[in-house]
Write an enzyme that holds these catalytic residues in place. Sequence first.
Site, mmCIF file in Angstrom:
data_model
loop_
_atom_site.group_PDB
_atom_site.id
_atom_site.type_symbol
_atom_site.label_atom_id
_atom_site.label_comp_id
_atom_site.label_asym_id
_atom_site.label_seq_id
_atom_site.Cartn_x
_atom_site.Cartn_y
_atom_site.Cartn_z
ATOM 1 N N THR A 208 0.685 -1.336 0.143
ATOM 2 C CA THR A 208 0.054 -0.141 -0.014
ATOM 3 C C THR A 208 0.950 1.204 0.055
ATOM 4 O O THR A 208 0.297 2.346 -0.058
ATOM 5 C CB THR A 208 -0.831 0.152 1.373
ATOM 6 O OG1 THR A 208 -1.789 1.047 1.203
ATOM 7 C CG2 THR A 208 -0.305 0.262 2.669
ATOM 8 N N LYS A 209 2.114 1.126 0.328
ATOM 9 C CA LYS A 209 3.115 2.203 0.439
ATOM 10 C C LYS A 209 3.588 2.950 -0.982
ATOM 11 O O LYS A 209 3.776 4.105 -1.142
ATOM 12 C CB LYS A 209 4.417 2.078 1.298
ATOM 13 C CG LYS A 209 4.164 1.361 2.471
ATOM 14 C CD LYS A 209 3.603 2.570 3.468
ATOM 15 C CE LYS A 209 3.367 2.130 4.965
ATOM 16 N NZ LYS A 209 2.933 3.198 5.698
ATOM 17 N N ASP A 210 3.045 2.115 -1.925
ATOM 18 C CA ASP A 210 2.961 2.780 -3.513
ATOM 19 C C ASP A 210 2.503 3.867 -3.480
ATOM 20 O O ASP A 210 2.648 4.984 -4.215
ATOM 21 C CB ASP A 210 2.592 1.582 -4.414
ATOM 22 C CG ASP A 210 3.617 0.771 -4.795
ATOM 23 O OD1 ASP A 210 4.852 0.678 -4.012
ATOM 24 O OD2 ASP A 210 3.401 -0.217 -5.451
ATOM 25 N N ALA B 5 3.889 6.913 -1.452
ATOM 26 C CA ALA B 5 5.212 7.363 -2.084
ATOM 27 C C ALA B 5 4.998 8.122 -3.464
ATOM 28 O O ALA B 5 5.457 9.357 -3.728
ATOM 29 C CB ALA B 5 6.071 6.205 -2.494
#
Length: 345
Positions: free
Chosen positions: A47-49, A52
């Site tokens: 989910t950090k995409d 970022a």
Amino acid sequence: MKRNSSIHQNILELIGETPMIKLNKITKDLDGEFLVKFEGYNPGHSTKDRIALYIIEKAEEQGILKPGNTIIETTSGNTGFSLAMVSISKGYECILAVSSKSSKDKIDMLKAMGAKVYVCPANVSADDPRSYYQVAKRLHSETANSVYINQYFNQLNIDAHYATTGPEIWEQTGGKITHLVAASGTGGTISGTARYLKEHNPNIKILGVDAFGSILKKFHETGEFDSKEIYPYRIEGLGKNLIPTATNFEIIDKFEKVTDEDSAHRAREIALTEGIFAGYTSGAVMQAVMQYAEAGEFTKDSRVVVIFPDHGSRYMSKIYSDDWMREQGFFDSQKQEQAAIEFIK
């Protein structure tokens, strides 16, 4: 036009629009319907995409981030990988201060993506100069033309999920969701998603997941930062030993704490029952679902969306390694083999 029927200009165009998957076997004895928002489907496998790309593009729009700049961040691994991926695509250098709790798989992946990695001890206080928070700050001060993402205290962390994850869940469920269950680390995922969902239906329950060894649950309930709650634990990307401003505690209805061991076994169970290869934190979220269900949180009319934050490939040297599990005292091989047979049944 279907999303994947055309040519994408770069890998970043694949971020978001992750699938919703119904759980069938692992939740068969629970009241309600359970749907997984599987963030491991992002190109960076987490989910950090979302944050970022969102934070970097906002920084570019505001003129904060310019060609030739260096991106610096504190990470347990997933945010770092996503930042490295976006940095490569956009032409930035990337320096990461990483917790030693991060799996070897994650650290190797960060290096493979061209990031310069500083591994920092996990079991020190947040204000210790050796902590990954302080190391990132120092690297930022020492590196010319650098931008510190600072996800724990960045409002854009919340905004990214308000703009993407929340709307996707609302659309995929046709607005028919009664509960959201999500892990809380920086708090961006649960806070941004919850804000969007609550704006559309304030009756949706927001159920957080915390780890034993973290201070979030007690802080949510009492407003007290209790350092006695802090002790070493193994789950990555869950819980905190500080209070992130990227967590909106007021929008979260309650927290449930989970153990390292239960979460590891639950992740393996997800793979064996549903065929979904999910990460350690996903196992923690699934374990919390079971605990919430046992406490009577759900009814037969409940429609529960569960966010699985990342992919199991990040944990091959940890929870999916029998040797690692044995080293932690989490199981003996005979017991695990029997458990696997029972799960498959």
